[in-house]
Design a protein around this motif. Sequence first.
Motif, short mmCIF file in Angstrom:
data_model
loop_
_atom_site.label_atom_id
_atom_site.label_comp_id
_atom_site.label_asym_id
_atom_site.label_seq_id
_atom_site.Cartn_x
_atom_site.Cartn_y
_atom_site.Cartn_z
N ASP A 76 0.80 -1.23 0.00
CA ASP A 76 0.00 0.00 0.00
C ASP A 76 0.83 1.28 0.00
O ASP A 76 0.27 2.37 0.14
N THR A 77 2.13 1.16 -0.17
CA THR A 77 2.97 2.37 -0.08
C THR A 77 3.74 2.66 -1.35
O THR A 77 4.61 3.52 -1.35
N GLY A 78 3.45 1.95 -2.41
CA GLY A 78 4.16 2.18 -3.66
C GLY A 78 4.06 0.97 -4.57
O GLY A 78 3.22 0.09 -4.37
N ASP A 79 4.94 0.92 -5.56
CA ASP A 79 4.90 -0.15 -6.56
C ASP A 79 5.99 -1.20 -6.37
O ASP A 79 6.23 -2.01 -7.26
N ASP A 80 6.64 -1.21 -5.21
CA ASP A 80 7.75 -2.13 -5.00
C ASP A 80 7.35 -3.59 -5.20
O ASP A 80 8.16 -4.40 -5.68
N LEU A 81 6.12 -3.92 -4.83
CA LEU A 81 5.70 -5.32 -4.89
C LEU A 81 4.90 -5.65 -6.15
O LEU A 81 4.46 -6.80 -6.33
N ALA A 82 4.75 -4.68 -7.04
CA ALA A 82 4.01 -4.93 -8.29
C ALA A 82 4.56 -6.12 -9.08
O ALA A 82 3.78 -6.87 -9.69
N PRO A 83 5.88 -6.35 -9.09
CA PRO A 83 6.38 -7.53 -9.82
C PRO A 83 5.84 -8.86 -9.30
O PRO A 83 5.73 -9.83 -10.05
N PHE A 84 5.49 -8.91 -8.02
CA PHE A 84 4.90 -10.13 -7.48
C PHE A 84 3.47 -10.33 -8.00
O PHE A 84 3.05 -11.46 -8.26
N ALA A 85 2.74 -9.24 -8.16
CA ALA A 85 1.40 -9.34 -8.76
C ALA A 85 1.50 -9.76 -10.22
O ALA A 85 0.68 -10.54 -10.71
N CYS A 102 -4.77 -10.31 2.56
CA CYS A 102 -4.53 -8.95 3.05
C CYS A 102 -4.10 -8.01 1.93
O CYS A 102 -4.71 -7.96 0.87
N GLY A 103 -3.02 -7.28 2.12
CA GLY A 103 -2.58 -6.29 1.14
C GLY A 103 -2.27 -6.86 -0.21
O GLY A 103 -2.35 -6.15 -1.23
N LEU A 108 -3.19 -7.55 -6.39
CA LEU A 108 -3.84 -8.27 -7.49
C LEU A 108 -4.92 -7.42 -8.13
O LEU A 108 -5.12 -7.48 -9.36
N ALA A 109 -5.62 -6.63 -7.32
CA ALA A 109 -6.64 -5.74 -7.87
C ALA A 109 -6.01 -4.73 -8.83
O ALA A 109 -6.52 -4.49 -9.93
N ARG A 110 -4.89 -4.14 -8.44
CA ARG A 110 -4.21 -3.18 -9.31
C ARG A 110 -3.72 -3.83 -10.59
O ARG A 110 -3.66 -3.19 -11.64
N GLU A 111 -3.39 -5.11 -10.52
CA GLU A 111 -2.92 -5.85 -11.69
C GLU A 111 -4.07 -6.27 -12.60
O GLU A 111 -3.85 -6.76 -13.71
N GLY A 112 -5.32 -6.05 -12.14
CA GLY A 112 -6.48 -6.42 -12.94
C GLY A 112 -6.92 -7.86 -12.78
O GLY A 112 -7.80 -8.33 -13.50
N LEU A 113 -6.34 -8.56 -11.81
CA LEU A 113 -6.62 -9.99 -11.67
C LEU A 113 -7.91 -10.28 -10.91
O LEU A 113 -8.35 -11.44 -10.88
N ALA A 128 -11.81 -1.12 -3.46
CA ALA A 128 -12.39 -0.08 -4.32
C ALA A 128 -11.43 1.09 -4.47
O ALA A 128 -11.36 1.73 -5.53
N ALA A 129 -10.64 1.35 -3.42
CA ALA A 129 -9.69 2.47 -3.46
C ALA A 129 -8.59 2.26 -4.49
O ALA A 129 -7.90 3.21 -4.87
N THR A 130 -8.40 1.03 -4.96
CA THR A 130 -7.39 0.78 -5.98
C THR A 130 -7.86 1.20 -7.37
O THR A 130 -7.05 1.27 -8.30
#
Length: 202
Positions: A76-85, A102-103, A108-113, A128-130
Amino acid sequence: MARTVHLAVYDTLADWEPGHATAWLARAGHEIRTVGATTDPVATIGGMRIVPDLALEELRPEDSALLILPGGDLWDTGDDLAPFAAAARRFLDAGVPVAAICGATAGLAREGLLDDRAHTSAVSFYLAATGYKGGEHYVDADAVTDKGADGAGDLITAGPTEPVAFAREVLGRMGAFEGARLDAWYRLFHDSDPAAYEELNA
């Protein structure tokens, strides 16, 4: 079927979330391997130091039976974990299950999954906030397994207060426990039902 389960690890990982699932999968004969962004050590929320077994670039769906994504503040604090999604997308596309709690569900929501899959999380407005498009598929439940479609892998989701329900879905999906024994396991660890101990160990 591959017997290796991959657990994603990163700084701020929520210690309490994957423990039931990984412990009982290991008891059922699965090898648990940790995967980090690199093989540099990471520190959990509780201060435990983990040295990943492999780096994310080495992770291949065909070598795995399941990818587990725990929560962590970094979701929830940036895109550092986006590669895991993004890795989760590769797993699902390859027909390999993914379990997120959890987070990680927000990742996964941001990734569209989660746009087209039944899912849950902490609360609906957290996802929803994503800005994701899957609100109509949100299920108000402790944990949810979406069976996937068109060869896509199953997706398990849960909120941060439900590590036992999360593990129940994971253990059932992986065949560690089935039927009455899975129910007994859940009643023992979620409800502290002493009768369930005898059923589980019968």
